[in-house]
Design a protein around this motif. Structure first.
Motif, PDB file in Angstrom:
ATOM      1  N   UNK A  76       0.770  -1.248   0.054  1.00 31.12           N
ATOM      2  CA  UNK A  76       0.047  -0.175   0.094  1.00 31.12           C
ATOM      3  C   UNK A  76       0.791   1.262  -0.139  1.00 31.12           C
ATOM      4  N   UNK A  77       2.018   1.305   0.843  1.00 35.69           N
ATOM      5  CA  UNK A  77       2.889   2.462   0.754  1.00 35.69           C
ATOM      6  C   UNK A  77       3.564   2.654  -0.301  1.00 35.69           C
ATOM      7  N   UNK A  78       3.870   1.430  -1.042  1.00 31.51           N
ATOM      8  CA  UNK A  78       4.942   1.577  -2.152  1.00 31.51           C
ATOM      9  C   UNK A  78       4.025   2.240  -3.395  1.00 31.51           C
ATOM     10  N   UNK A  79       2.677   1.660  -3.313  1.00 25.87           N
ATOM     11  CA  UNK A  79       1.841   2.323  -4.492  1.00 25.87           C
ATOM     12  C   UNK A  79       1.389   3.711  -4.324  1.00 25.87           C
ATOM     13  N   UNK A  80       1.143   4.083  -2.857  1.00 28.66           N
ATOM     14  CA  UNK A  80       0.696   5.345  -2.404  1.00 28.66           C
ATOM     15  C   UNK A  80       1.593   6.446  -2.469  1.00 28.66           C
ATOM     16  N   UNK A  81       2.979   6.141  -2.105  1.00 28.36           N
ATOM     17  CA  UNK A  81       3.932   7.115  -1.662  1.00 28.36           C
ATOM     18  C   UNK A  81       3.991   8.167  -2.114  1.00 28.36           C
ATOM     19  N   UNK A  82       4.175   8.281  -3.462  1.00 27.50           N
ATOM     20  CA  UNK A  82       4.428   9.652  -4.294  1.00 27.50           C
ATOM     21  C   UNK A  82       3.392  10.729  -4.036  1.00 27.50           C
ATOM     22  N   UNK A  83       2.181  10.225  -4.176  1.00 26.76           N
ATOM     23  CA  UNK A  83       1.024  11.363  -4.156  1.00 26.76           C
ATOM     24  C   UNK A  83       0.884  11.587  -2.626  1.00 26.76           C
ATOM     25  N   UNK A  84       0.975  10.463  -1.800  1.00 26.93           N
ATOM     26  CA  UNK A  84       0.735  10.636  -0.589  1.00 26.93           C
ATOM     27  C   UNK A  84       1.906  11.795   0.215  1.00 26.93           C
ATOM     28  N   UNK A  85       2.983  11.563  -0.262  1.00 23.98           N
ATOM     29  CA  UNK A  85       4.073  12.647   0.021  1.00 23.98           C
ATOM     30  C   UNK A  85       3.815  13.963  -0.344  1.00 23.98           C
ATOM     31  N   UNK A  86       3.220  14.187  -1.656  1.00 18.41           N
ATOM     32  CA  UNK A  86       2.930  15.312  -2.275  1.00 18.41           C
ATOM     33  C   UNK A  86       1.756  16.113  -1.295  1.00 18.41           C
ATOM     34  N   UNK A  87       0.720  15.322  -1.156  1.00 21.03           N
ATOM     35  CA  UNK A  87      -0.531  15.873  -0.261  1.00 21.03           C
ATOM     36  C   UNK A  87       0.086  16.205   1.134  1.00 21.03           C
ATOM     37  N   UNK A  88       0.339  15.070   1.675  1.00 19.69           N
ATOM     38  CA  UNK A  88       0.633  15.495   3.241  1.00 19.69           C
ATOM     39  C   UNK A  88       1.724  16.600   3.240  1.00 19.69           C
ATOM     40  N   UNK A  89       2.851  16.631   2.402  1.00 16.83           N
ATOM     41  CA  UNK A  89       3.696  17.564   2.521  1.00 16.83           C
ATOM     42  C   UNK A  89       3.051  19.164   2.277  1.00 16.83           C
ATOM     43  N   UNK A  90       2.144  19.174   1.449  1.00 20.64           N
ATOM     44  CA  UNK A  90       1.425  20.216   1.306  1.00 20.64           C
ATOM     45  C   UNK A  90       0.737  20.689   2.601  1.00 20.64           C
ATOM     46  N   UNK A  91       0.090  19.576   2.820  1.00 26.69           N
ATOM     47  CA  UNK A  91      -0.736  19.886   4.425  1.00 26.69           C
ATOM     48  C   UNK A  91      -0.198  20.323   5.444  1.00 26.69           C
ATOM     49  N   UNK A  92       1.256  19.568   5.603  1.00 26.70           N
ATOM     50  CA  UNK A  92       2.243  19.827   6.689  1.00 26.70           C
ATOM     51  C   UNK A  92       2.473  21.417   6.685  1.00 26.70           C
ATOM     52  N   UNK A  93       3.062  21.758   5.571  1.00 27.77           N
ATOM     53  CA  UNK A  93       3.373  22.885   5.326  1.00 27.77           C
ATOM     54  C   UNK A  93       2.361  24.288   5.663  1.00 27.77           C
ATOM     55  N   UNK A  94       1.313  23.779   5.186  1.00 26.13           N
ATOM     56  CA  UNK A  94       0.256  24.763   5.448  1.00 26.13           C
ATOM     57  C   UNK A  94      -0.237  24.933   6.920  1.00 26.13           C
ATOM     58  N   UNK A  95      -0.125  23.578   7.602  1.00 28.26           N
ATOM     59  CA  UNK A  95      -0.302  23.603   8.801  1.00 28.26           C
ATOM     60  C   UNK A  95       0.587  24.301   9.902  1.00 28.26           C
ATOM     61  N   UNK A  96       2.009  24.297   9.498  1.00 29.72           N
ATOM     62  CA  UNK A  96       3.375  24.903  10.009  1.00 29.72           C
ATOM     63  C   UNK A  96       2.844  26.349   9.988  1.00 29.72           C
ATOM     64  N   UNK A  97       2.530  26.686   8.773  1.00 30.01           N
ATOM     65  CA  UNK A  97       2.311  28.485   8.437  1.00 30.01           C
ATOM     66  C   UNK A  97       1.230  28.810   9.430  1.00 30.01           C
TER      67      UNK A  97
END
Lengths: 341, 298
Positions: free
Chosen positions: A5-26
């Motif tokens: 699951x992680x292998x198939x999802x990792x790229x898009x998950x990283x994009x989405x979760x990074x965006x969300x995390x950056x926004x949360x930090x802001x």
């Protein structure tokens, strides 16, 4: 299974979760400043906010992001989950290993739902950040006119606050998987999911939210102070005529106005205003006198609204509905995947 | 002789069409079984039923003594290489091995690595960029490293060129020799079966036309050519598979265990292809006979 699951999802998950995390930090970085601004000078709060481009941009971007997360999760994680396997034939590979289809789906759906939930919780972060704004609106400090000053109970913002975005994300994921299972085509399933999620986001505030609250009725006196707009005349090009419709200001900060109408002394909804209102167009004083005369003759403006205090009650009810729907669809997916595909 | 697959009255219906109906067969263990038949005979459906991808609409199927769709389905003991040997185009060869290791408790990592190295596959290569033959080899590696007791292959070489086809089957045979397992391989090409299999099942219209050890089948089937004769005059021990006649001559394909002593016949052996074709055309004739209108036209 977790690895796959992680292998198939990792790229898009990283994009989405990074965006969300950056926004949360802001949000975390600027939230205290916003709270300070309100605490120090509540009456100047919106003026100051009006010239603070960063915070306005954060607000606009955040609202957009929170609305986009469910659609993104449904379209890019939900719809392809089964459809892509069926399309590529890889379901023959993965479902003939030692793991059952049920466990395959449970793991994929469970982990994706967790990732989606993490993204959906950005709605809560935004709610926390916006608390001073909401307090200022509830305190009656807003003049209106900006997206910033729209009460959070209003349909425009309601779906971007609180728990609803997270619940909507879960529902969008379930919708996507269901569409993929039924249509068996990735692109078709993505399109259907997108339409369904956006449709829900548009339709829910109009059709469902008003029924989740407990509307309060209010009789408003008609006067120059309370009336915000008057429609008069017999229509375009037909010259002066009596009043057609009055619109009053709801003097309840943070509330969501559901409906308003003018009623006559007997309490019936006004269909036709008295003929003498035709002659009210002679300047400000004449208009004020006409409005006072309406009040003297027993006309009132009847309004129903949802008070700001019902925000969380409606949030919780709508969240429950969305989660139940998501659960129902998930149940269907588990039933369907055990059948022939 | 114990069986690895046993089906009785097995049928599968897609909407209103029966892809397989009333199929009863037994697959012996410890053999490399070739499941042969024309396209649409139900070979794929049968294998999908055997691996539990499909649930039967009628009848029963048991694989290694269990129902494939049941709670105690023999998932860990059956390997499967699907039609067109599907792999994840975006995952590398190494990722596929990790997938196998994560999804199978009996995974044989050493064997998988050795196979990949021997086949000359680059572990970092994405499966989408492999050639058809290499992809099939990768799919086979996944099926074998699971250490199954039974390996099912659904037309694994159908899309491959003749060289890749031969390499694949060669490799399969070596693996079978090393590993103690039963194999069922479906194909519509007799040459594939001839190369790899030692047991033959001919499936036409969901019916088993003939099943048996290939050597024995070849030994017991004969072509008889001679002066025109009515089939009723042949000895009872000679079971007629097909018959064709010209004005003066008759040609029979018969199945018999006794030697043919009648000097009027010219006796010749059949190739495996002849044998399969004989059984396929017999079914085609039987079908034609079932249509009286065609009969009248003759």
């Amino acid at each position: 299974m977790i690895w796959l699951t992680w292998r198939q999802l990792r790229l898009s998950a990283l994009v989405v979760l990074t965006t969300v995390a950056c926004f949360a930090i802001a949000l975390a970085a600027t939230g205290p400043q916003l709270a300070n601004m309100f605490a120090e000078a509540p009456e100047d709060f919106f003026d100051q906010l009006g010239i603070d481009d960063t915070k306005q941009a954060l607000f606009d971007f955040g609202t957009g992001l929170v609305y986009a997360v469910p659609a993104l999760v449904g379209v890019f994680w939900g719809a392809p989950m089964v459809a892509r396997e069926l399309e590529a034939g890889t379901h023959r590979l993965v479902w003939t290993q030692s793991v059952t289809r049920t466990r395959w789906l449970a793991t994929k759906l469970g982990l994706t739902a967790l990732a989606g939930l993490a993204a959906g919780l950005v709605g809560l972060a935004l709610t926390w950040w916006c608390a001073p704004i909401d307090d200022a609106i509830a305190g009656g400090y807003s003049e209106g006119g900006m997206l910033l000053t729209v009460p959070r109970l209003n349909p425009v913002l309601f779906g971007a606050r609180g728990l609803v975005p997270a619940a909507m994300t879960l529902l969008a994921l379930a919708l996507g998987v269901t569409a993929g299972l039924l249509l068996r085509r990735t692109v078709a399933a993505m399109a259907v999911t997108l339409v369904a999620v956006v449709g829900l986001q548009v339709a829910l505030p109009q059709l469902v939210q008003p029924h989740l609250g407990d509307p309060v009725a209010l009789d408003q006196e008609i006067s120059e102070e309370t009336i915000r707009g008057i429609m008069a005349g017999g229509g375009p090009g037909s010259g002066p005529g009596p009043f057609q419709r009055l619109e009053a200001d709801l003097e309840k900060p943070g509330a969501w106005l559901l409906s308003q109408q003018t009623v006559d002394p007997s309490g019936a909804v006004v269909d036709e205003f008295p003929a003498w209102t035709t002659d009210c167009g002679g300047g400000r004083d004449a208009m004020a006198a006409c409005l006072d005369r309406l009040t003297d003759e027993g006309y009132r403006q009847q309004m129903t609204y949802l008070p700001a205090s019902q925000f969380w009650r409606i949030q919780v009810l709508e969240t429950a509905i969305l989660v139940l729907l998501a659960g129902g669809l998930t149940g269907f997916c588990f039933w369907r995947i055990r059948r022939d595909l | 002789m114990s069986t690895v697959i046993r089906s009785a009255g097995l049928g599968k219906k897609y909407r209103s069409r029966w892809a397989l109906s009333d199929c009863s067969l037994e697959v012996p263990s410890g053999r490399v079984v070739g499941l042969v038949g024309p396209n649409g005979a139900g070979k794929s459906t049968f294998l999908n039923l055997a691996v539990g991808m499909l649930a039967p609409s009628a009848g029963e199927i048991e694989v290694l003594g269990e129902r494939p769709t049941g709670r105690s389905a023999p998932r860990t003991r059956v390997g499967y290489v699907g039609q067109d040997t599907p792999t994840y185009a975006g995952l590398s060869v190494a990722d596929h091995l990790r997938l196998g290791a994560h999804l199978n408790p009996g995974w044989d990592e050493t064997q998988a690595r050795q196979r990949v190295a021997r086949l000359g596959l680059d572990p970092k290569q994405r499966a989408g960029r492999l050639s058809g033959g290499q992809r099939a080899q990768l799919a086979l590696t996944l099926g074998l490293a699971k250490r199954p007791e039974l390996l099912l292959l659904d037309e694994p070489v159908a899309a491959l060129d003749p060289l890749a086809r031969r390499e694949f089957l060669q490799d399969l045979m070596e693996a079978v020799a090393e590993q103690d397992l039963s194999v069922v391989l479906s194909s519509h090409l007799v040459s594939d079966v001839e190369r790899a299999c030692d047991f033959l099942i001919v499936l036409v219209d969901s019916r088993v036309q003939v099943a048996g050890d290939i050597e024995e089948l070849l030994g017991s089937h004969l072509r008889l050519t001679g002066p025109r004769r009515d089939p009723a005059t042949l000895p009872a021990a000679q079971e007629v598979v097909t018959a064709s006649h010209t004005d003066r001559q008759s040609t029979y394909v018969v199945r018999t265990d006794a030697p043919v002593l009648d000097p009027a016949w010219e006796v010749s052996r059949l190739t495996l292809e002849d044998l399969v074709l004989a059984y396929m055309s017999r079914q085609a004739l039987a079908r034609a006979d079932a249509r009286p209108s065609l009969e009248a036209l003759r």
